[in-house]
Design a protein around this motif. Structure first.
Motif, PDB file in Angstrom:
ATOM      1  N   VAL A  60       2.996   7.354   8.854  1.00  0.00           N
ATOM      2  CA  VAL A  60       1.671   6.728   8.970  1.00  0.00           C
ATOM      3  C   VAL A  60       1.349   5.947   7.703  1.00  0.00           C
ATOM      4  O   VAL A  60       0.837   4.823   7.754  1.00  0.00           O
ATOM      5  CB  VAL A  60       0.582   7.790   9.238  1.00  0.00           C
ATOM      6  N   GLN A  61       1.668   6.525   6.548  1.00  0.00           N
ATOM      7  CA  GLN A  61       1.428   5.834   5.278  1.00  0.00           C
ATOM      8  C   GLN A  61       2.300   4.587   5.164  1.00  0.00           C
ATOM      9  O   GLN A  61       1.818   3.505   4.794  1.00  0.00           O
ATOM     10  CB  GLN A  61       1.719   6.787   4.111  1.00  0.00           C
ATOM     11  N   SER A  62       3.583   4.739   5.470  1.00  0.00           N
ATOM     12  CA  SER A  62       4.516   3.612   5.352  1.00  0.00           C
ATOM     13  C   SER A  62       4.152   2.482   6.303  1.00  0.00           C
ATOM     14  O   SER A  62       4.207   1.303   5.938  1.00  0.00           O
ATOM     15  CB  SER A  62       5.948   4.082   5.643  1.00  0.00           C
ATOM     16  N   GLN A  63       3.781   2.857   7.516  1.00  0.00           N
ATOM     17  CA  GLN A  63       3.474   1.834   8.510  1.00  0.00           C
ATOM     18  C   GLN A  63       2.259   1.008   8.096  1.00  0.00           C
ATOM     19  O   GLN A  63       2.247  -0.215   8.231  1.00  0.00           O
ATOM     20  CB  GLN A  63       3.222   2.508   9.867  1.00  0.00           C
ATOM     21  N   LEU A  64       1.229   1.682   7.591  1.00  0.00           N
ATOM     22  CA  LEU A  64       0.024   0.967   7.162  1.00  0.00           C
ATOM     23  C   LEU A  64       0.340   0.052   5.985  1.00  0.00           C
ATOM     24  O   LEU A  64      -0.149  -1.085   5.924  1.00  0.00           O
ATOM     25  CB  LEU A  64      -1.074   1.964   6.780  1.00  0.00           C
ATOM     26  N   ALA A  65       1.171   0.520   5.065  1.00  0.00           N
ATOM     27  CA  ALA A  65       1.535  -0.302   3.908  1.00  0.00           C
ATOM     28  C   ALA A  65       2.420  -1.478   4.319  1.00  0.00           C
ATOM     29  O   ALA A  65       2.190  -2.623   3.906  1.00  0.00           O
ATOM     30  CB  ALA A  65       2.252   0.557   2.870  1.00  0.00           C
ATOM     31  N   ASP A  66       3.428  -1.216   5.147  1.00  0.00           N
ATOM     32  CA  ASP A  66       4.400  -2.249   5.513  1.00  0.00           C
ATOM     33  C   ASP A  66       3.789  -3.354   6.365  1.00  0.00           C
ATOM     34  O   ASP A  66       4.275  -4.488   6.357  1.00  0.00           O
ATOM     35  CB  ASP A  66       5.575  -1.627   6.275  1.00  0.00           C
ATOM     36  N   ASN A 498       6.880 -18.072  -1.199  1.00  0.00           N
ATOM     37  CA  ASN A 498       6.236 -17.937   0.127  1.00  0.00           C
ATOM     38  C   ASN A 498       6.985 -17.001   1.079  1.00  0.00           C
ATOM     39  O   ASN A 498       6.770 -17.038   2.285  1.00  0.00           O
ATOM     40  CB  ASN A 498       5.942 -19.297   0.772  1.00  0.00           C
ATOM     41  N   GLN A 499       7.858 -16.151   0.556  1.00  0.00           N
ATOM     42  CA  GLN A 499       8.547 -15.181   1.409  1.00  0.00           C
ATOM     43  C   GLN A 499       7.616 -14.005   1.703  1.00  0.00           C
ATOM     44  O   GLN A 499       7.046 -13.417   0.787  1.00  0.00           O
ATOM     45  CB  GLN A 499       9.806 -14.652   0.718  1.00  0.00           C
ATOM     46  N   PRO A 500       7.407 -13.645   2.989  1.00  0.00           N
ATOM     47  CA  PRO A 500       6.562 -12.492   3.316  1.00  0.00           C
ATOM     48  C   PRO A 500       7.129 -11.220   2.691  1.00  0.00           C
ATOM     49  O   PRO A 500       8.329 -10.950   2.785  1.00  0.00           O
ATOM     50  CB  PRO A 500       6.622 -12.427   4.846  1.00  0.00           C
ATOM     51  N   THR A 501       6.285 -10.457   2.046  1.00  0.00           N
ATOM     52  CA  THR A 501       6.748  -9.239   1.387  1.00  0.00           C
ATOM     53  C   THR A 501       5.635  -8.201   1.381  1.00  0.00           C
ATOM     54  O   THR A 501       4.465  -8.529   1.590  1.00  0.00           O
ATOM     55  CB  THR A 501       7.195  -9.537  -0.057  1.00  0.00           C
ATOM     56  N   ILE A 502       6.003  -6.971   1.159  1.00  0.00           N
ATOM     57  CA  ILE A 502       5.025  -5.886   1.114  1.00  0.00           C
ATOM     58  C   ILE A 502       4.358  -5.874  -0.255  1.00  0.00           C
ATOM     59  O   ILE A 502       5.028  -6.005  -1.285  1.00  0.00           O
ATOM     60  CB  ILE A 502       5.716  -4.532   1.384  1.00  0.00           C
ATOM     61  N   LYS A 503       3.062  -5.713  -0.265  1.00  0.00           N
ATOM     62  CA  LYS A 503       2.320  -5.664  -1.520  1.00  0.00           C
ATOM     63  C   LYS A 503       2.815  -4.504  -2.379  1.00  0.00           C
ATOM     64  O   LYS A 503       3.048  -3.397  -1.876  1.00  0.00           O
ATOM     65  CB  LYS A 503       0.829  -5.503  -1.212  1.00  0.00           C
ATOM     66  N   ALA A 506       0.794  -1.241  -2.226  1.00  0.00           N
ATOM     67  CA  ALA A 506       0.351  -0.806  -0.899  1.00  0.00           C
ATOM     68  C   ALA A 506       0.626   0.674  -0.653  1.00  0.00           C
ATOM     69  O   ALA A 506      -0.233   1.406  -0.151  1.00  0.00           O
ATOM     70  CB  ALA A 506       1.017  -1.653   0.178  1.00  0.00           C
ATOM     71  N   ARG A 507       1.834   1.138  -0.978  1.00  0.00           N
ATOM     72  CA  ARG A 507       2.165   2.542  -0.713  1.00  0.00           C
ATOM     73  C   ARG A 507       1.343   3.491  -1.583  1.00  0.00           C
ATOM     74  O   ARG A 507       0.965   4.577  -1.149  1.00  0.00           O
ATOM     75  CB  ARG A 507       3.658   2.774  -0.906  1.00  0.00           C
ATOM     76  N   ALA A 508       1.079   3.084  -2.805  1.00  0.00           N
ATOM     77  CA  ALA A 508       0.233   3.918  -3.671  1.00  0.00           C
ATOM     78  C   ALA A 508      -1.173   4.030  -3.097  1.00  0.00           C
ATOM     79  O   ALA A 508      -1.800   5.094  -3.148  1.00  0.00           O
ATOM     80  CB  ALA A 508       0.193   3.332  -5.081  1.00  0.00           C
ATOM     81  N   GLN A 509      -1.672   2.935  -2.528  1.00  0.00           N
ATOM     82  CA  GLN A 509      -3.006   2.961  -1.932  1.00  0.00           C
ATOM     83  C   GLN A 509      -3.040   3.829  -0.676  1.00  0.00           C
ATOM     84  O   GLN A 509      -4.002   4.561  -0.442  1.00  0.00           O
ATOM     85  CB  GLN A 509      -3.449   1.535  -1.592  1.00  0.00           C
ATOM     86  N   CYS A 510      -1.980   3.770   0.128  1.00  0.00           N
ATOM     87  CA  CYS A 510      -1.958   4.503   1.396  1.00  0.00           C
ATOM     88  C   CYS A 510      -1.588   5.971   1.225  1.00  0.00           C
ATOM     89  O   CYS A 510      -1.628   6.728   2.198  1.00  0.00           O
ATOM     90  CB  CYS A 510      -0.986   3.832   2.369  1.00  0.00           C
TER      91      CYS A 510
END
Length: 686
Positions: A60-66, A498-503, A506-510
């Motif tokens: 759940v955490q990974s999915q929200l971050a990714d 401009n390559q899409p990437t994960i913030k 993000a994982r620390a926040q989630c």
């Protein structure tokens, strides 16, 4: 956090045995409202407990971050735990998109927007569209956390002991009886001098924060008699049952017991009370007692129960058991008494029941106005109400429960008679008399909405006899599953630009590992501030006296417009914020609005600063009557500011007109003109 169960940032999972069966139940709750002592015998799982950088992240955490579901990240832990609680409740299976949207009705996000959050969580739904399912992990593993006893995946079969303690548990001023006998003895021992509070979900403190103070608290969650349920006729539900379980009971009974065919109607309305975490904690008795203590409280539970004529059974400290109708219950002294149960009557299918809740949002909000209608209908040549109908309103005024005059007017009348219907509307308008309050909607609005709800009920009663033009007015607007899509272009030749990437964060926040101001340890020399705010508007400051506040222990200083040394402006006129006037940090004389900052108390702790701020005395002069309505403002042009329009931001690039006319075909223009003419006709017909 909001500290009232309104934002969802503090949601955790409470795992605790059912008082009757002992089977462990997993539910999302607001930790800001949950007393620590009421967690005894249960487990609390926080966002840090389901996954982190060291041990690995939960899906759940990974999915929200990714899937880019976090921005500032402040709400993300609560979002994660609401979703995690749902998966635990259903063992990771049979979760639908509707379930997911409902489970997040108490979580508010102010920056990301809900589309990426919903997309991330809907990948766990069995009915998710293919483009979302393709990004999902194995659903069967989602609800299976490891059992601390065996180390294997949790099978959900654990039970807690149902053994009854012969002694009432006590720690400080917290008591936890486990039987009605223990409870009644305890209440009797308090006498008249001790002020106590019965605690089930404690959600009422989020609504009325100033209730109390209380000498003692009595936790009634372990009293089995308050959780008993009889699904036969009559339907009886214990006062300690939470609103989520009540919703499920009504839905179930509505489909299995023909005497309670109306169960689903009530269940749908109860689903609009608060949010899932609030309904998971709040009890039937707690909600009704909130209405008992505060008559102005627009209790949806009270409205729907009174609509069908439910009764309340209460028990006193002397063991006496009494049963009342809900209006009579409101007039009953509940000192030393507890609500045992509510009893719902059987109703034949020739009754028509409609309930409504008008609120600023589709969920997690108090009602502007709520209403319930119930009538037995005889359909022959005309449509006649048999006996007196039930017409209930909440949110109009604290003294109004039944629209009694309208009920009497409609007794044994034919509702499909236009004269009768118009007469009922006139009677209703005369008896509503809404209370005037600054926080309430305009009284004309409340009257209009109340009459509109009665009109919708009348259309439901008339049914097929109403004209085809009006039939749709009988139906409620149904909210579909949320759908959103984001499209963007990216050129792989320019990657990594401009390559899409994960913030990165993000994982620390989630996972709750991101650090915010309140997470940072205090420094030895750190000071805290509390604003002194104006209690008046449209006036001038006469005098500010902070002498009493400065005498308090821990208070360091008081800053205002006269003592601030760094300048008293935080916005300059015609500066970066495009403001036409300077905006002050502290008012230097003219008070523009109630709540404007007048000064700042600085102290060693936040509580010291907050207490000292209350001791600052402010006197005002040149007070003018506040102008609160646009119509009133138009009567005082000398007090009205006309904001000058800024320079137009127009950028002409290329041959705009030429390109427009070359590529705009006639068919598109034709549809445009048709649409405009339809809109014009619609406005003219209003």
């Amino acid at each position: 956090m909001c500290r009232e169960g309104g934002c969802g940032a503090c949601v955790v999972t409470l795992s605790k045995g059912d008082p009757l069966t002992g089977i462990i139940q997993h539910r999302a709750v607001n930790s800001c409202l949950l007393p620590l002592m009421s967690c005894h015998g249960g487990d609390i799982t926080t966002v840090e407990g389901i996954g982190n950088k060291k041990d690995g992240y939960h899906p759940v955490q990974s999915q929200l971050a990714d899937m880019n579901g976090s921005q500032c990240g402040y709400c993300s832990p609560g979002m994660v735990m609401s979703m995690y609680s749902l998966l635990q409740k259903k063992n990771g299976a049979d979760v639908t998109m509707k379930d997911i949207e409902s489970s997040l009705d108490g979580n508010i996000c102010r920056c990301t927007g809900y589309r990426p959050i919903m997309d991330a969580f809907k990948t766990f739904a069995k009915d998710a569209p293919p483009e979302l399912k393709s990004r999902c992990v194995d659903l069967e593993d989602l609800g299976n956390k490891l059992c601390p006893k065996t180390g294997a995946a949790c099978a959900g079969n654990c039970v807690t002991s149902n053994g009854l303690n012969t002694e009432v548990f006590q720690m400080g001023n917290w008591y936890r009886p486990e039987s009605l006998e223990q409870l009644t003895k305890l209440l009797k021992s308090f006498g008249e001098r001790i002020k106590y509070r019965l605690v089930a979900g404690n959600t009422g403190t989020g609504v009325y924060k100033t209730d109390g103070p209380y000498d003692v608290y009595v936790d009634i969650n372990n009293i089995r008699d308050l959780h008993k349920i009889s699904k036969n006729t009559p339907l009886i539900v214990g006062g300690g049952v939470n609103l989520t379980d009540l919703q499920g009971i009504l839905s179930s009974v509505g489909s299995t017991n023909t005497d309670y065919w109306y169960g689903q109607i009530l269940a749908e309305h109860i689903g609009k009370i608060g949010s899932v975490p609030l309904r998971n904690a709040g009890s039937i008795a707690g909600n009704l007692m909130l209405k008992h203590a505060h008559r102005e409280f627009p209790s949806d539970l009270f409205v729907v129960l009174e609509t069908v004529g439910a009764k309340v059974t209460i028990m006193g400290s002397d063991g006496e058991i009494l049963q009342f109708g809900l209006p009579q219950f409101l007039e009953t002294d509940m000192k030393g008494r507890v609500i045992l149960s509510v009893e719902l009557p059987p109703l034949s299918k020739d009754h028509i029941i409609k309930t409504f809740k008008i609120m600023p949002r589709s969920c997690n909000a108090h009602a502007y106005i709520n209403a319930g209608f119930c009538a037995k209908i005889l359909r022959q040549d005309s449509i006649r109400i048999v006996g007196k109908p039930t017409i209930i309103f909440g949110g109009i005024r604290s003294s109004l429960i039944h629209a009694s005059e309208t009920e009497n007017f409609l007794s044994d009348k034919c509702l499909d008679d236009e004269k009768i219907f118009r007469g009922a509307l006139n009677v209703l308008e005369q008896e509503l008399c809404p209370e005037e309050h600054l926080l309430n909607p305009d009284s004309d609005y409340l009257k209009c909405v109340a009459q509109g709800l009665f009109y919708k009920f009348a259309l439901t009663v008339i049914g097929e006899k109403s004209s085809s033009f009006l039939k749709s007015g009988a139906h409620n607007l149904e909210r579909d599953i949320m759908v959103g899509k984001q499209d963007y272009d990216t050129d792989s030749k320019e990657w990594p630009v401009n390559q899409p990437t994960i913030k990165i964060e993000a994982r620390a926040q989630c996972s709750g590992e991101a650090k915010y101001i309140d997470d940072m340890p205090l420094r030895a020399d750190e000071l805290h501030g509390a604003f002194v705010l104006s209690t008046m508007a449209n006036c001038s400051i006469d005098k500010i006296d902070a002498s009493e506040a400065l005498k308090m222990e821990g208070v360091v200083a008081f800053l205002d417009a006269k003592t601030i040394k760094t300048g008293n402006l935080f916005v300059f006129a015609h500066g970066a914020f495009d403001s036409e006037t300077d905006e002050e940090v502290f008012s230097s004389g003219k008070v523009l609005y109630s709540g404007q900052s007048l000064g700042l108390i600085v102290a060693h702790t936040q509580s010291q600063a907050a207490q000292a701020a209350k001791l600052v005395r402010v006197s005002y002069k040149d007070c003018q009557i506040p102008v609160l309505k646009i119509k009133d403002a138009m009567k005082h042009p000398e007090r009205t500011m006309i904001h000058a329009a800024g320079p137009p931001n127009v950028f002409d690039v290329g041959d705009v007109k030429g390109v427009f006319f070359r590529h705009c075909n006639l068919r598109w223009l034709n549809w445009l003109f048709i649409a405009l003419s339809l809109v014009n006709r619609w406005f003219l017909s209003i």
